[in-house]
Design an enzyme around this catalytic site. Sequence first.
Site, PDB file in Angstrom:
ATOM      1  CB  CYS A 158      -0.926   0.014   1.199  1.00  0.00           C
ATOM      2  SG  CYS A 158      -2.158  -1.299   1.184  1.00  0.00           S
ATOM      3  CD  GLN A 168      -3.243  -5.062   4.249  1.00  0.00           C
ATOM      4  OE1 GLN A 168      -3.913  -4.062   4.458  1.00  0.00           O
ATOM      5  NE2 GLN A 168      -2.350  -5.121   3.276  1.00  0.00           N
ATOM      6  NE  ARG A 213     -20.738   4.487   2.720  1.00  0.00           N
ATOM      7  CZ  ARG A 213     -19.539   3.911   2.605  1.00  0.00           C
ATOM      8  NH1 ARG A 213     -19.026   3.687   1.412  1.00  0.00           N
ATOM      9  NH2 ARG A 213     -18.847   3.570   3.681  1.00  0.00           N
ATOM     10  CB  SER A 215      -9.389   1.713   2.914  1.00  0.00           C
ATOM     11  OG  SER A 215      -8.830   0.415   2.756  1.00  0.00           O
ATOM     12  CG  HIS A 269      -6.187   2.218   0.252  1.00  0.00           C
ATOM     13  ND1 HIS A 269      -5.038   2.770  -0.279  1.00  0.00           N
ATOM     14  CD2 HIS A 269      -5.764   1.184   1.063  1.00  0.00           C
ATOM     15  CE1 HIS A 269      -3.975   2.118   0.177  1.00  0.00           C
ATOM     16  NE2 HIS A 269      -4.399   1.146   0.985  1.00  0.00           N
ATOM     17  CB  CYS A 312      -0.221   0.410   7.665  1.00  0.00           C
ATOM     18  SG  CYS A 312      -1.928   0.425   7.068  1.00  0.00           S
ATOM     19  N   GLY A 343       1.123  -4.062   3.629  1.00  0.00           N
ATOM     20  CA  GLY A 343       1.060  -5.500   3.792  1.00  0.00           C
ATOM     21  C   GLY A 343       2.432  -6.080   4.093  1.00  0.00           C
TER      22      GLY A 343
END
Length: 382
Positions: free
Chosen positions: A89, A149, A209, A236, A337, A367, A369
């Site tokens: 990420c 995750q 939203r 995310s 994301h 952060c 993986g």
Amino acid sequence: MRDAVIVDAVRTPIGKRNGSLGHIHAADLSARVLNALIERTGIEPGIVDDVMWGCVTQIGDQSSNIGRFAVLAAGWPEHVPGVTINRACGSGQQAIDSAAHAVMAGQYDVVVAGGVETMTRVPLGSHRTIGQPYGPAVLARYNNAEFNQGVGAELICEQYGFSRRQLDEFAAESHAKAASATDDGVFDDHLVPVEVEGSDTFTTDEGLRRGTTPDTLAGLRPSFAPDGVIHAGNSSQISDGASALLITTSDRARELGLNPIARYHSGAVSGADPITMLLGPIPATAKVLRRAGLSLADIGTFEVNEAFAPVPLAWLAETGAEPDLLNPLGGAIAVGHPLGASGGILMTRLIAQMRRQNLKYGLQAICEGGGTANATVIELLR
């Protein structure tokens, strides 16, 4: 040593899965932000030494060095190279760090850094359809534990005692902040409109939203454990998008008639437990502050990627940072994301808030993986 400055930073609006950007190839989507930098700065693309491009799921549409094909899709000269970077990420943020390092070292003069992810066309995890990446030695080291995750996010909630209500309150606040920032035009300066099928132009983050509350989130089912607290609403969103920054030295910017926005101050990477895997921003933040010679109090705003709500909440608990300074414009829970693009997207938000509030220093952390994380400090110039 030479410095590295950010001349401009742009991104597409973030599309939701199967949404407005879902039909666009990753190379073509990347070309939109590459050419936006050229249009906004007026430079010749042929002076770019390299395009460093973050992308996580490198299969299908995003395989075979998507960074290179982004350059070709943009119509840039063939001598301009491109490279694809994968630090999960944090791929886009690593691209920014690597570009700054290359410029500071004198190996490059002008670099474009950023990334792309089209998660509609290249689904999350599709690159793991053959085999698995850990290998027997890694699995043995961690007693064949699950590397997931979402499971890691649940473990963090257990470790810190986060309730579902706390997570849902954070998620609802992310939507409220993003809605307010959208209405105030905070994102307008760095958004690149994207023409979509038909005559429409896509201009606004699609996952937002409005009116989300903890009560509206309360009915969502847990995603990773029957009695868990992590669900789609406090995680995310799976998304499509691209981002790009132009990085050079202050001297070269002056020669080109460019007025930099910010200076790359410091960067750091750190590892953490690969089972919980999402706590890396905590040691990465401490490391980058030591490297920068700054304290937490010197930083005016923070961007910590909202992979899951417990990630920024744990970061707050450990650092003691002022909550109001964290993700003031919302985050990935609200707007999405798109993995390889997120480092650059975070940077556009960081710069927007720093300019809005005239803040000298900003810090972003993400952060990744496998239990790594990037943290970066930038300094506002204008």
